[in-house]
Design a protein around this motif. Structure first.
Motif, PDB file in Angstrom:
ATOM      1  N   PHE A 101       0.843  -1.202   0.000  1.00 25.59           N
ATOM      2  CA  PHE A 101       0.000   0.000   0.000  1.00 25.59           C
ATOM      3  C   PHE A 101       0.881   1.257   0.000  1.00 25.59           C
ATOM      4  CE2 PHE A 101      -1.819   3.394   2.657  1.00 25.59           C
ATOM      5  CZ  PHE A 101      -2.932   3.729   1.906  1.00 25.59           C
ATOM      6  N   TYR A 102       1.855   1.310   0.915  1.00 27.21           N
ATOM      7  CA  TYR A 102       2.726   2.483   0.987  1.00 27.21           C
ATOM      8  C   TYR A 102       3.655   2.573  -0.217  1.00 27.21           C
ATOM      9  CZ  TYR A 102       1.201   3.803   5.658  1.00 27.21           C
ATOM     10  OH  TYR A 102       0.437   4.227   6.717  1.00 27.21           O
ATOM     11  N   TYR A 103       4.039   1.460  -0.764  1.00 24.75           N
ATOM     12  CA  TYR A 103       4.844   1.418  -1.983  1.00 24.75           C
ATOM     13  C   TYR A 103       4.118   2.145  -3.111  1.00 24.75           C
ATOM     14  CZ  TYR A 103       6.689  -0.912  -6.223  1.00 24.75           C
ATOM     15  OH  TYR A 103       7.190  -1.191  -7.472  1.00 24.75           O
ATOM     16  N   LYS A 104       2.813   1.915  -3.210  1.00 24.24           N
ATOM     17  CA  LYS A 104       2.010   2.582  -4.242  1.00 24.24           C
ATOM     18  C   LYS A 104       1.827   4.067  -3.927  1.00 24.24           C
ATOM     19  CE  LYS A 104      -0.538  -1.598  -5.571  1.00 24.24           C
ATOM     20  NZ  LYS A 104      -1.843  -2.307  -5.561  1.00 24.24           N
ATOM     21  N   VAL A 105       1.641   4.378  -2.646  1.00 29.15           N
ATOM     22  CA  VAL A 105       1.503   5.786  -2.242  1.00 29.15           C
ATOM     23  C   VAL A 105       2.759   6.569  -2.633  1.00 29.15           C
ATOM     24  CG1 VAL A 105       1.389   7.345  -0.254  1.00 29.15           C
ATOM     25  CG2 VAL A 105      -0.121   5.354  -0.362  1.00 29.15           C
ATOM     26  N   TYR A 106       3.936   5.967  -2.428  1.00 25.97           N
ATOM     27  CA  TYR A 106       5.205   6.612  -2.762  1.00 25.97           C
ATOM     28  C   TYR A 106       5.470   6.652  -4.265  1.00 25.97           C
ATOM     29  CZ  TYR A 106       6.531   6.229   2.210  1.00 25.97           C
ATOM     30  OH  TYR A 106       6.582   6.343   3.580  1.00 25.97           O
ATOM     31  N   GLY A 107       4.675   5.903  -5.041  1.00 24.64           N
ATOM     32  CA  GLY A 107       4.865   5.868  -6.491  1.00 24.64           C
ATOM     33  C   GLY A 107       6.154   5.192  -6.897  1.00 24.64           C
ATOM     34  N   MET A 108       6.522   4.152  -6.169  1.00 22.69           N
ATOM     35  CA  MET A 108       7.785   3.465  -6.423  1.00 22.69           C
ATOM     36  C   MET A 108       7.655   2.470  -7.570  1.00 22.69           C
ATOM     37  SD  MET A 108       9.117   2.954  -2.507  1.00 22.69           S
ATOM     38  CE  MET A 108      10.733   2.387  -3.036  1.00 22.69           C
ATOM     39  N   LEU A 148      11.570   3.231   5.652  1.00 22.42           N
ATOM     40  CA  LEU A 148      12.747   2.878   4.862  1.00 22.42           C
ATOM     41  C   LEU A 148      12.438   2.603   3.391  1.00 22.42           C
ATOM     42  CD1 LEU A 148      14.513   0.467   7.393  1.00 22.42           C
ATOM     43  CD2 LEU A 148      15.350   2.706   6.653  1.00 22.42           C
ATOM     44  N   LEU A 149      11.170   2.505   3.056  1.00 27.69           N
ATOM     45  CA  LEU A 149      10.785   2.105   1.694  1.00 27.69           C
ATOM     46  C   LEU A 149      11.416   2.963   0.606  1.00 27.69           C
ATOM     47  CD1 LEU A 149       6.986   1.134   1.518  1.00 27.69           C
ATOM     48  CD2 LEU A 149       8.933  -0.194   0.679  1.00 27.69           C
ATOM     49  N   ASN A 150      11.454   4.259   0.811  1.00 26.29           N
ATOM     50  CA  ASN A 150      11.875   5.182  -0.259  1.00 26.29           C
ATOM     51  C   ASN A 150      13.382   5.477  -0.252  1.00 26.29           C
ATOM     52  OD1 ASN A 150      11.615   6.574   2.180  1.00 26.29           O
ATOM     53  ND2 ASN A 150      11.293   8.533   1.166  1.00 26.29           N
ATOM     54  N   TYR A 151      14.175   4.520   0.248  1.00 23.36           N
ATOM     55  CA  TYR A 151      15.631   4.663   0.279  1.00 23.36           C
ATOM     56  C   TYR A 151      16.059   5.986   0.927  1.00 23.36           C
ATOM     57  CZ  TYR A 151      15.434   1.010  -3.350  1.00 23.36           C
ATOM     58  OH  TYR A 151      15.179  -0.135  -4.054  1.00 23.36           O
ATOM     59  N   PRO A 152      15.650   6.257   2.155  1.00 28.31           N
ATOM     60  CA  PRO A 152      15.960   7.564   2.757  1.00 28.31           C
ATOM     61  C   PRO A 152      17.437   7.723   3.074  1.00 28.31           C
ATOM     62  CG  PRO A 152      15.047   6.105   4.409  1.00 28.31           C
ATOM     63  CD  PRO A 152      14.927   5.376   3.099  1.00 28.31           C
ATOM     64  N   LYS A 153      17.892   8.975   3.032  1.00 29.57           N
ATOM     65  CA  LYS A 153      19.233   9.311   3.501  1.00 29.57           C
ATOM     66  C   LYS A 153      19.201   9.699   4.979  1.00 29.57           C
ATOM     67  CE  LYS A 153      21.196  11.105  -0.842  1.00 29.57           C
ATOM     68  NZ  LYS A 153      21.805  12.311  -1.483  1.00 29.57           N
ATOM     69  N   PHE A 154      17.998  10.090   5.435  1.00 29.67           N
ATOM     70  CA  PHE A 154      17.863  10.659   6.774  1.00 29.67           C
ATOM     71  C   PHE A 154      16.591  10.115   7.412  1.00 29.67           C
ATOM     72  CE2 PHE A 154      17.084  14.920   9.188  1.00 29.67           C
ATOM     73  CZ  PHE A 154      17.685  14.413  10.335  1.00 29.67           C
ATOM     74  N   LEU A 155      16.736   9.507   8.595  1.00 25.97           N
ATOM     75  CA  LEU A 155      15.592   8.977   9.334  1.00 25.97           C
ATOM     76  C   LEU A 155      15.276   9.877  10.524  1.00 25.97           C
ATOM     77  CD1 LEU A 155      16.152   5.103   9.670  1.00 25.97           C
ATOM     78  CD2 LEU A 155      14.303   6.253   8.428  1.00 25.97           C
ATOM     79  N   VAL A 156      13.992  10.201  10.688  1.00 21.27           N
ATOM     80  CA  VAL A 156      13.524  10.988  11.829  1.00 21.27           C
ATOM     81  C   VAL A 156      12.608  10.081  12.639  1.00 21.27           C
ATOM     82  CG1 VAL A 156      12.242  13.023  12.568  1.00 21.27           C
ATOM     83  CG2 VAL A 156      13.688  13.137  10.526  1.00 21.27           C
ATOM     84  N   LEU A 157      13.061   9.685  13.824  1.00 20.91           N
ATOM     85  CA  LEU A 157      12.366   8.675  14.618  1.00 20.91           C
ATOM     86  C   LEU A 157      12.014   9.226  16.000  1.00 20.91           C
ATOM     87  CD1 LEU A 157      14.759   5.672  13.818  1.00 20.91           C
ATOM     88  CD2 LEU A 157      12.700   6.358  12.574  1.00 20.91           C
ATOM     89  N   ASP A 158      10.727   9.305  16.278  1.00 23.02           N
ATOM     90  CA  ASP A 158      10.244   9.825  17.552  1.00 23.02           C
ATOM     91  C   ASP A 158       9.800   8.658  18.433  1.00 23.02           C
ATOM     92  OD1 ASP A 158       9.419  11.577  19.513  1.00 23.02           O
ATOM     93  OD2 ASP A 158       7.500  12.038  18.568  1.00 23.02           O
ATOM     94  N   GLU A 159      10.566   8.379  19.462  1.00 26.41           N
ATOM     95  CA  GLU A 159      10.272   7.307  20.421  1.00 26.41           C
ATOM     96  C   GLU A 159      10.047   5.944  19.748  1.00 26.41           C
ATOM     97  OE1 GLU A 159      10.344   7.640  23.674  1.00 26.41           O
ATOM     98  OE2 GLU A 159      10.434   9.816  23.849  1.00 26.41           O
ATOM     99  N   PRO A 160      10.957   5.476  18.897  1.00 21.60           N
ATOM    100  CA  PRO A 160      10.727   4.196  18.214  1.00 21.60           C
ATOM    101  C   PRO A 160      10.811   2.980  19.127  1.00 21.60           C
ATOM    102  CG  PRO A 160      12.937   4.969  17.763  1.00 21.60           C
ATOM    103  CD  PRO A 160      12.242   6.082  18.498  1.00 21.60           C
ATOM    104  N   ILE A 161      11.401   3.140  20.337  1.00 24.48           N
ATOM    105  CA  ILE A 161      11.487   1.994  21.247  1.00 24.48           C
ATOM    106  C   ILE A 161      10.503   2.111  22.405  1.00 24.48           C
ATOM    107  CG2 ILE A 161      13.885   1.508  20.648  1.00 24.48           C
ATOM    108  CD1 ILE A 161      14.766   2.898  23.185  1.00 24.48           C
TER     109      ILE A 161
END
Length: 306
Positions: A101-108, A148-161
């Protein structure tokens, strides 16, 4: 030479008469894991949302991967991976369907990327399992897979654990370290689990009441950290009051575990013990330990100090 991934100057966000963040200046270089430290309501999530384009700042500027104007920032944000708060997941879908679903949203175009990110976050074996059957740790890892789907260079993670059990925390740490060291991704991460953040981050930013009050590297933290006396008593508040009055100690911190933390060298151990015994304060334990990120932060903002 390091490449600057993010630079913010004089960044502020105001809601009515109140500032959520105020005059923030920050630089994150390529390959860093920037640990963002602050209490609830300090402004961490607001800043992350501004960086991600979810909220507009009241004033100040953002330069993301060298891009600053509005049009270029939109393009630069396509190289962002964002996980802020809980990921939006549909419980009736399975992991593979969610990523599709997100793959299609990103137009990958490359469908192999779906399997790649499932492998990266160790969810390949449960890709056909419905989200409603996922544990919290699995949901967080799936949220990371989406980021991570769109091959990011920069991740912004708010409280991932947040809310993960010890095994889930270790798994998430391993994944993030691999992303940085093997794929060259830069990470901005917030967490209330400061002991874990200390194991992960290479640089720290401390935000308090909307202002960035301090930045330092992991090496800086090691250098400024001092050995401390950790005193456990039956009545820590009374003990701190007595020590302040009798020994003029004004650099004490009360930890979350109820220990009184005193920098080594500011008082003789013999004198400290003598005063507590004279005032019938029961000493449950005493030891010497090196300061950690939690202690440094508490001392920085004055929490628990007398």
């Amino acid at each position: 030479m390091d490449t600057t991934i993010l630079e913010v100057k004089g960044l502020s966000k105001k809601y009515g008469d109140s500032f959520a963040i105020r005059d923030i200046n920050m630089i994150i270089e390529s390959g860093e894991i920037y640990g963002f430290v602050g209490e609830n309501g300090a402004g961490k999530t607001t800043l992350m949302k501004i960086i991600s384009g979810l909220v507009s700042p009241t004033s100040g500027s953002i330069t993301l991967m060298g891009k600053q104007n509005k049009v270029d920032l939109i393009k630069a944000r396509k190289q962002l991976g964002v996980l802020i708060e809980m990921p939006a997941l549909y419980p009736h879908l399975n992991g593979l369907e969610t990523l599709t679903f997100y793959y299609k949203v990103y137009g990958m175009k490359d469908k192999n990327r779906i399997n790649e990110v499932l492998e990266l976050v160790s969810l390949s074996s449960v890709a056909s399992k419905k989200i409603s059957e996922y544990s919290l740790g699995m949901r967080q890892r799936l949220g990371l897979a989406i980021a991570l789907l769109n091959y990011p260079k920069f991740l912004v993670l708010d409280e991932p654990i947040n809310g993960l059990d010890p095994i889930g925390i270790i798994e998430m740490r391993k994944i993030l370290m691999e992303l940085v060291h093997e794929q060259g991704i830069t990470i901005l991460i917030s967490s209330h689990i400061l002991s874990e953040l200390q194991l992960l981050a290479t640089k720290f930013g401390f935000i308090h009441q909307g202002r960035l009050v301090k930045e330092l590297t992991l090496n800086d933290l090691t250098e400024v950290s001092k050995s401390q006396l950790c005193v456990k008593t039956s009545d820590p508040y009374l003990a701190m009051s007595i020590l302040q009055e009798q020994l003029r100690l004004d650099r004490m911190i009360l930890s979350e575990t109820g220990e009184i933390l005193i920098p080594k060298g500011v008082v003789e151990l013999e004198s400290l013990l003598s005063i507590l015994v004279q005032h019938n304060i029961h000493i449950e334990g005493i030891n010497l330990s090196t300061a950690n990120l939690e202690n440094y932060y508490m001392e920085l903002i004055g929490v628990g100090s007398k």
